[in-house]
Design an enzyme around this catalytic site. Structure first.
Site, PDB file in Angstrom:
ATOM      1  N   GLU A  73       0.834  -1.206   0.000  1.00 25.63           N
ATOM      2  CA  GLU A  73       0.000   0.000   0.000  1.00 25.63           C
ATOM      3  C   GLU A  73       0.867   1.254   0.000  1.00 25.63           C
ATOM      4  O   GLU A  73       0.609   2.198  -0.736  1.00 25.63           O
ATOM      5  CB  GLU A  73      -0.907   0.038   1.251  1.00 25.63           C
ATOM      6  CG  GLU A  73      -1.825  -1.144   1.411  1.00 25.63           C
ATOM      7  CD  GLU A  73      -1.246  -2.236   2.300  1.00 25.63           C
ATOM      8  OE1 GLU A  73      -2.013  -2.773   3.119  1.00 25.63           O
ATOM      9  OE2 GLU A  73      -0.048  -2.543   2.194  1.00 25.63           O
ATOM     10  N   CYS A 102      -0.402   1.610   7.251  1.00 23.95           N
ATOM     11  CA  CYS A 102      -0.889   1.785   5.879  1.00 23.95           C
ATOM     12  C   CYS A 102      -2.283   2.410   5.869  1.00 23.95           C
ATOM     13  O   CYS A 102      -2.597   3.203   4.985  1.00 23.95           O
ATOM     14  CB  CYS A 102      -0.873   0.459   5.127  1.00 23.95           C
ATOM     15  SG  CYS A 102       0.811  -0.065   4.719  1.00 23.95           S
TER      16      CYS A 102
END
Length: 142
Positions: A73, A102
């Site tokens: 991510e 994330c």
């Protein structure tokens, strides 16, 4: 075909693509892939691995993930920063549920939907995304 069914078909397709993208990862313990999609276009992609210019080895001699390994991510979001694209209002497809770090990046990047295909032992990232009003969808892949 109504819009909800169309969206589900697209979600399944993009999550399969994220799973294939994960195969690019050099990490042995776990390979994770992420795609950022906006207006039916993939505007960014990422997989977990070491920063650019580092050796492509994610684990130390004890098979512990090195502390500087980037998650899929984070790689996809930071790639947006180097492009002319904006992730505002986009959907992120990721093969594992996002961790809390994330999740913070996803919120700040303006991503409105997150679709993931594998549950991680910790759900705090998913909980934070929901708290931020982001639509979170668990979609198991075949």
């Amino acid at each position: 075909m109504d819009n909800q069914v169309k969206q589900e078909v697209l979600d399944k397709r993009y999550i399969r693509m994220a799973n294939i993208w994960a195969e690019n990862s050099y990490c042995k313990r776990r390979q994770v892939g992420a795609l950022i999609v906006k207006d039916k276009m993939i505007i960014s992609d990422g997989y977990n691995g070491t920063p650019a210019g580092f050796e492509n080895i994610c684990e130390d001699e004890n098979n512990v993930t090195k502390p500087y390994v980037l998650h899929a991510e984070a790689n996809a979001i930071t790639k947006i920063a180097r492009s002319n694209n904006s992730s505002d209002g986009a959907t992120m497809y990721v093969t594992a549920s996002p961790c809390i770090e994330c999740a913070k990046l996803i919120i700040q990047a303006g991503i409105r939907r997150v679709v993931y295909s594998e549950k991680y032992r910790l759900e705090d990232g998913v909980e934070l995304l929901r708290r931020a009003g982001i639509e979170v969808i668990y979609l198991k892949t075949e």
